[in-house]
Motif scaffolding. Structure first.
Motif, short mmCIF file in Angstrom:
data_model
loop_
_atom_site.label_atom_id
_atom_site.label_comp_id
_atom_site.label_asym_id
_atom_site.label_seq_id
_atom_site.Cartn_x
_atom_site.Cartn_y
_atom_site.Cartn_z
N PHE A 1 0.83 -1.20 0.00
CA PHE A 1 0.00 0.00 0.00
C PHE A 1 0.87 1.25 0.00
CE2 PHE A 1 -3.13 -3.07 1.10
CZ PHE A 1 -4.38 -2.53 0.84
N THR A 2 1.94 1.24 0.80
CA THR A 2 2.85 2.38 0.85
C THR A 2 3.48 2.60 -0.52
OG1 THR A 2 3.35 1.79 3.15
CG2 THR A 2 4.79 3.40 2.08
N LEU A 3 3.95 1.51 -1.12
CA LEU A 3 4.59 1.63 -2.43
C LEU A 3 3.59 2.10 -3.49
CD1 LEU A 3 7.01 1.28 -4.30
CD2 LEU A 3 6.42 -1.15 -4.49
N ALA A 4 2.38 1.54 -3.46
CA ALA A 4 1.37 1.94 -4.46
C ALA A 4 1.05 3.42 -4.34
CB ALA A 4 0.11 1.10 -4.28
N ALA A 5 1.13 3.97 -3.14
CA ALA A 5 0.84 5.39 -2.95
C ALA A 5 1.86 6.29 -3.64
CB ALA A 5 0.78 5.72 -1.45
N THR A 6 3.04 5.73 -3.97
CA THR A 6 4.05 6.52 -4.69
C THR A 6 3.76 6.60 -6.17
OG1 THR A 6 5.48 4.63 -5.20
CG2 THR A 6 5.81 5.70 -3.05
N GLY A 7 2.90 5.72 -6.68
CA GLY A 7 2.63 5.67 -8.11
C GLY A 7 3.56 4.74 -8.87
N LEU A 8 4.54 4.15 -8.19
CA LEU A 8 5.52 3.31 -8.87
C LEU A 8 4.94 1.97 -9.32
CD1 LEU A 8 8.70 3.94 -6.66
CD2 LEU A 8 8.22 4.83 -8.95
N LEU A 9 3.79 1.60 -8.75
CA LEU A 9 3.17 0.34 -9.15
C LEU A 9 2.13 0.51 -10.25
CD1 LEU A 9 2.61 -1.63 -5.79
CD2 LEU A 9 4.18 -2.19 -7.66
N ASP A 10 1.88 1.72 -10.66
CA ASP A 10 0.86 1.96 -11.69
C ASP A 10 1.19 1.18 -12.97
OD1 ASP A 10 -0.19 3.65 -9.86
OD2 ASP A 10 0.05 5.49 -11.04
N GLY A 11 0.22 0.41 -13.44
CA GLY A 11 0.40 -0.36 -14.66
C GLY A 11 1.21 -1.62 -14.49
#
Length: 317
Positions: A111-121
């Motif tokens: 969740f923390t990582l996804a909040a950075t946008g780095l997991l988008d796509g």
């Protein structure tokens, strides 16, 4: 990538076990066993200010979040899921990744990582119980619950709890070779390799199956990988029907007999490539592949490189 400086990011309240996974894999000195030295740092919002654990107690960070920017590996363990994450923490993760660091999350750390946008796509995983919330919060991420970890190269996401061990050992194996990963796994008394494609949780044994654990059969196979094995031969060894054996195998291991056997043969081949001068043809026979071509094909699929390239990178002989 280099794998020397490892930073674990603390965010209150931390999950004690998930933090301890990173500390156990990367924070202990195992150089006497041939494991390269790691520099493991614990980074929090304020140096020296305790970060509370969800189970009680606290961890005192020796470094600030910003000290993780120049790390080779940034680990984001599980912490309480929140609506908003500290902007400076997210900036540290983005900056470290942009500088070439690998980011590895464990459980709700995704969740923390996804909040950075780095997991988008990208494809990712987290604990299965958070599936609906994660999809609702981050619809742009392709999240899967039926895997132990997902390797996107510079980003690795691990599922809940013990799957974090699998993700960390996978990274060690990817960067330092199967021999080093096996040493760490042996010291931790855990399996050296569980395939990332296995399920996060295994089914309960089927009611009609009253046999003991399949562990003796698995050990027999590992000791005789060079011999041919099939579901039918293993089922006979277990005194079960093929159907019952296959269902019981998936229930106990989280994967199919064929896939498990293939993974073990490739894993053994990796060790032999690192530690012996045997030819590819000889290694193929030693681990149960009928030809060197078959070993090369499966090795490429599982490891992502050829046996020759792997040997050049990790051979100790």
């Amino acid at each position: 990538m280099a794998l020397h400086r490892i930073a674990a990011l603390l965010l209150e309240p931390m999950a004690a076990f998930e933090y301890a996974v990173a500390a156990e894999v990367f924070g202990l000195d195992r150089t006497d066993d041939g494991v390269p030295p790691f520099e493991f740092i614990t980074a929090g919002p304020v140096v020296g200010e305790p970060v509370g654990l969800n189970s009680g107690g606290a961890i005192v960070p020796t470094h600030a979040w910003s000290d993780a920017i120049d790390a080779d590996l940034v680990v984001v363990p599980a912490s309480a899921i929140r609506e908003d994450y500290p902007a400076d923490l997210l900036d540290v993760i983005r900056t470290a990744h942009a500088r070439g660091a690998t980011i590895l999350t464990i459980c709700s750390g995704a969740f923390t990582l996804a909040a950075t946008g780095l997991l988008d796509g990208k494809r990712a995983t987290t604990h299965w119980r958070y599936l609906d919330l994660f999809r609702q919060r981050f619809p742009q991420v392709d999240v899967s619950m039926d895997v132990l970890y997902v390797d996107n190269g510079s980003i690795i996401t691990g599922a809940g709890t013990s799957a974090g061990i699998d993700a960390c050992l996978h990274l060690v194996r990817r960067e330092l070779g199967a021999g080093v990963a096996n040493v760490i796994a042996r010291r931790m008394v855990v399996p050296p390799q569980r395939d990332g494609g296995q399920r996060q949780y295994v089914q309960a044994p089927v009611p009609e199956c009253t046999a003991d654990s399949l562990q003796p059969i698995l050990l027999h196979v590992l000791e005789n990988l060079h011999e041919p094995h099939s579901v039918s031969s293993l089922a006979r060894h277990a005194v079960m029907s093929e159907r019952t054996f296959a269902r019981r195998f998936v229930a106990e291991t989280g994967t199919t007999p064929h896939r498990w056997l293939l993974q073990q043969r490739v894993l053994r081949a990796r060790v032999l490539l690192e530690r012996s001068d045997a030819s590819i043809e000889q290694i193929a026979g030693d681990v149960g592949f009928s030809s060197a071509a078959l070993l090369r094909a499966h090795f490429q699929t599982v490891v992502g490189t050829s046996p020759q390239r792997y040997r050049r990178a990790f051979s100790t002989t």
